[in-house]
Design an enzyme around this catalytic site. Structure first.
Site, short mmCIF file in Angstrom:
data_model
loop_
_atom_site.label_atom_id
_atom_site.label_comp_id
_atom_site.label_asym_id
_atom_site.label_seq_id
_atom_site.Cartn_x
_atom_site.Cartn_y
_atom_site.Cartn_z
N PRO A 1 0.80 -1.36 0.06
CG PRO A 1 -0.05 -0.74 2.21
CD PRO A 1 1.00 -1.78 1.22
CD GLU A 2 2.03 3.97 -4.05
OE1 GLU A 2 1.85 5.17 -4.19
OE2 GLU A 2 2.37 3.06 -5.09
#
Length: 275
Positions: free
Chosen positions: A2-3
């Site tokens: 994830p970002e």
DNA sequence: ACCCTCACCTGCACGC
DNA sequence: TGCGTGCAGGTGAGGG
């Protein structure tokens, strides 16, 4: 994986699922998930506490407990949370398990074993080395064009590399770095200290746009009943304008998207639109 | 300060 | 079918 937008999504979903819940027993099954805390200590620090809040700073999830401690979590590439009932068996890589009073439990699963946890005093969360060095939250008012201009001016590295540096710009990862630069119409290979005012302004707006647009899309996603935060990963991959589109036509000018390697990672860009 | 490579892991897609 | 290769949305360490 994830970002910032994905971590935000996980954080919100986690909050809905566990705030107010009482942890009867916490287990650290893979000691290296929390290398600074022995499993017995991990268990004693967290067991018997109640989850007060869940928030996010950069790509870190902060789970605040009512006993003065906060659990800091980084999902890295493959970490994720599952909310399981007593009838469900554990997934293959269950590295930490939080049993609630009742008949369910929160499982941290991490196929690639890169995830990290750390238990700290809540008063010191923002002084820990992981959190203290982070650049301002890009969607907050602490982040503004002059602050971006200052970090860019100080670096001779490529823009793409600077965007990935969490101490320079926070929350961006490999996908949104390519996407933001495409939106700003700036080459990922350009030196950070070689940007005029107009490009800096465009980059600033683009960083905010790609992150906030991604967060906005979350609202449209049906939450997964078991995998907390899974919803956003279920979105179609065709929402990327350049990422993972090597050889496909630029959405603006149809020029084939190019893939290059920067700092060991793939960067995608349009050689015609981005200068 | 920079630049590069490697390390941490598993799993997947691909070509032969 | 199997096997080797390279790739994966993250980050830190170590060496030049």
């Amino acid at each position: 994986m994830p970002e910032l937008p994905e971590v935000e999504y996980v954080s919100r979903a986690l909050g809905r699922a566990i705030v107010g819940r009482s942890i009867s027993v916490a287990e650290l099954r893979r000691p290296r998930l929390a290398p600074e805390t022995k499993p017995e200590r991990f268990a004693s620090l967290l067991s018997g506490s109640v989850v007060g809040s869940v928030s996010r700073r950069g790509k870190y999830i902060l789970i605040e407990l009512n006993n003065g401690r906060t659990l800091i979590v980084h999902l890295r590439m493959s970490g994720r949370f599952l909310l399981l009932s007593d009838d469900d068996s554990d997934p293959k890589f269950a590295h930490a398990v939080f049993h609630f009073e009742g008949s369910d439990r929160l499982v941290f699963e991490d196929q690639r074993h890169f995830g990290l946890m750390k238990v700290v005093s809540t008063a010191k969360v923002f002084h820990t080395k992981e959190i203290a060095c982070l650049a301002p939250e890009p969607l907050s008012e602490d982040f503004f064009p002059d602050c971006l201009a200052a970090v860019l001016k100080a670096s001779n590295r490529s823009l793409k590399e600077v965007l990935l540096d969490q101490t320079k710009v926070c929350g961006i990862g490999n996908i949104y770095a390519s996407e933001a630069l495409f939106l700003a119409r700036i080459s990922p290979r350009r030196r950070a200290n070689n940007l005029g005012t107009a490009r800096i302004q465009r980059l600033f707006q683009s960083i905010r746009a790609v992150l906030s647009d991604a967060i906005a899309v979350q609202a449209l996603v049906e939450p997964h009943p078991v995998v907390i935060g899974e919803g956003i990963y279920g979105l179609p991959d065709d929402r990327w304008r350049v990422y993972d589109r090597e050889g496909a036509g630029c959405v603006t000018c149809s020029t084939p998207i190019r893939r290059i390697r920067q700092a060991g990672r793939s960067t995608y860009y349009c050689p015609k639109c981005q200068r």
